[in-house]
Design an enzyme around this catalytic site. Sequence first.
Site, PDB file in Angstrom:
ATOM      1  N   ARG A  48       2.115 -10.524  -3.156  1.00 30.19           N
ATOM      2  CA  ARG A  48       1.196  -9.607  -3.822  1.00 30.19           C
ATOM      3  C   ARG A  48       0.705 -10.301  -5.088  1.00 30.19           C
ATOM      4  O   ARG A  48       1.175 -11.367  -5.452  1.00 30.19           O
ATOM      5  CB  ARG A  48       1.809  -8.216  -4.086  1.00 30.19           C
ATOM      6  N   ALA A  50      -3.260 -10.703  -7.148  1.00 26.51           N
ATOM      7  CA  ALA A  50      -4.597 -11.066  -6.651  1.00 26.51           C
ATOM      8  C   ALA A  50      -4.720 -12.529  -6.210  1.00 26.51           C
ATOM      9  O   ALA A  50      -5.094 -12.804  -5.061  1.00 26.51           O
ATOM     10  CB  ALA A  50      -5.642 -10.711  -7.711  1.00 26.51           C
ATOM     11  N   ASP A 237      -7.249  -7.592 -11.013  1.00 27.25           N
ATOM     12  CA  ASP A 237      -7.490  -7.691  -9.573  1.00 27.25           C
ATOM     13  C   ASP A 237      -8.967  -7.871  -9.270  1.00 27.25           C
ATOM     14  O   ASP A 237      -9.335  -8.454  -8.243  1.00 27.25           O
ATOM     15  CB  ASP A 237      -6.945  -6.456  -8.855  1.00 27.25           C
TER      16      ASP A 237
HETATM   17  O1  MRU Z   1      -0.274  -4.316  -6.164  1.00 30.06           O
HETATM   18  P1  MRU Z   1      -0.074  -5.683  -6.725  1.00 30.06           P
HETATM   19  O2  MRU Z   1       1.335  -5.981  -7.087  1.00 30.06           O
HETATM   20  O3  MRU Z   1      -0.686  -6.743  -5.845  1.00 30.06           O
HETATM   21  O4  MRU Z   1      -0.916  -5.677  -8.067  1.00 30.06           O
HETATM   22  C1  MRU Z   1      -0.939  -6.828  -8.864  1.00 30.06           C
HETATM   23  C2  MRU Z   1      -1.667  -6.651 -10.141  1.00 30.06           C
HETATM   24  O5  MRU Z   1      -2.216  -5.619 -10.424  1.00 30.06           O
HETATM   25  C3  MRU Z   1      -1.747  -7.865 -11.016  1.00 30.06           C
HETATM   26  O6  MRU Z   1      -1.763  -7.489 -12.355  1.00 30.06           O
HETATM   27  C4  MRU Z   1      -3.041  -8.618 -10.700  1.00 30.06           C
HETATM   28  O7  MRU Z   1      -3.125  -8.886  -9.326  1.00 30.06           O
HETATM   29  C5  MRU Z   1      -3.155  -9.883 -11.448  1.00 30.06           C
HETATM   30  S1  MRU Z   1      -2.038 -11.097 -10.866  1.00 30.06           S
HETATM   31  C6  MRU Z   1      -2.353 -12.562 -11.622  1.00 30.06           C
END
Ligand code: MRU
Length: 345
Positions: A48, A50, A237
């Site tokens: 998980r 982004a 994201d």
């Molecule tokens: O649901 P997730 O864990 O994939 O969400 C991740 C986030 O919201 C992070 O803050 C975002 O992807 C930035 S990661 C460099």
Amino acid sequence: MSGSFRTLSWEGDALLLLDQRVLPVVESTCRCVDPTGVADAIRTMVVRGAPAIGVAAAFGLVLAVQGAQKKKRPWRKVFEEAATELAGTRPTAVNLFWAIGRMRDAAASLPDDPDAAAARLEREALAILAEDVAANRAMGAHGAKLLPARAAVLTHCNAGALATAGYGTALGVIRAAVSAGKKIHVYVDETRPFLQGSRLTAWELMKDGIPCTLITDSMAASLLAAGKVDAAIVGADRVAGNGDVANKIGTYGVAVLCRVHRVPFYVAAPLSTIDPTVRTGKEIPIEERDPSEVTHLMGKRVAPHGVPVYNPAFDVTPARYISAIVTEKGVLTPPLPAAIRKLFR
Ligand code: MRU
């Protein structure tokens, strides 16, 4: 720093993913050998964050073309089927669609020979991985300058090595500041409901020996009111053309609190997270996840049977609450729409 674990590693015919569902209790690896395996891993949060899901999807497409060779199917058809499957996993983080688009661009000019196509696409996926780490290092160098020599920094969710191909975006900035000799103490929001803060960010920081304190999300307000936070930094994201930022649910609240308490609120995001085709945050699709993430904690029910649940995985922070966006090309300051336009010109 963050060299003691690998979020993703490529074996030539399989993608290894550190299973983020079971951290910090168990350190185990999932082995994906086809695009469906990668899509399942993204959907179920084995991987998980982004940038990390973008990199994983790129390797999923390599696996698709390698599999087409074995099944004697035309590789372009198999590639497109896999691209559709991977694109359907999670809607909010634009890095997923960015990586698929980049692989599609690379595929467009390739010969019909499947061996040559698979080899070329493998090189593209490896380049996406390497460029992500390089972008994080560059963001670290730019962003570290924003933090005072001695600072308490609040972060939300996990935007670290676990959310990227390595080093991290928001945690990359923190890592770079620490490497530069700054005395940084990180306050880690636990990040309900999926607990990326307590399970992942606290784990990463402790592995690197970066001082941190875990708080529940509801404690951030009192910490800020007490003057105990000098800056907040989070990942993203998707960043809209006007600078609105979609990030983990709860980020918007942190940004508003920072504004009220006159604390700078920073976002660290590579260019692959900026989506100028989306004009404002209102156009960003927000994923809603399974109610069980809210009604259960680590498999144990914590809410009555049948209670209606609202579980958006992300929220949108309006650009006006953002002090700066750190990218690999430098630090964008308000007015953010003009800064983003200039970056993509
Ligand atoms: O649901 P997730 O864990 O994939 O969400 C991740 C986030 O919201 C992070 O803050 C975002 O992807 C930035 S990661 C460099």
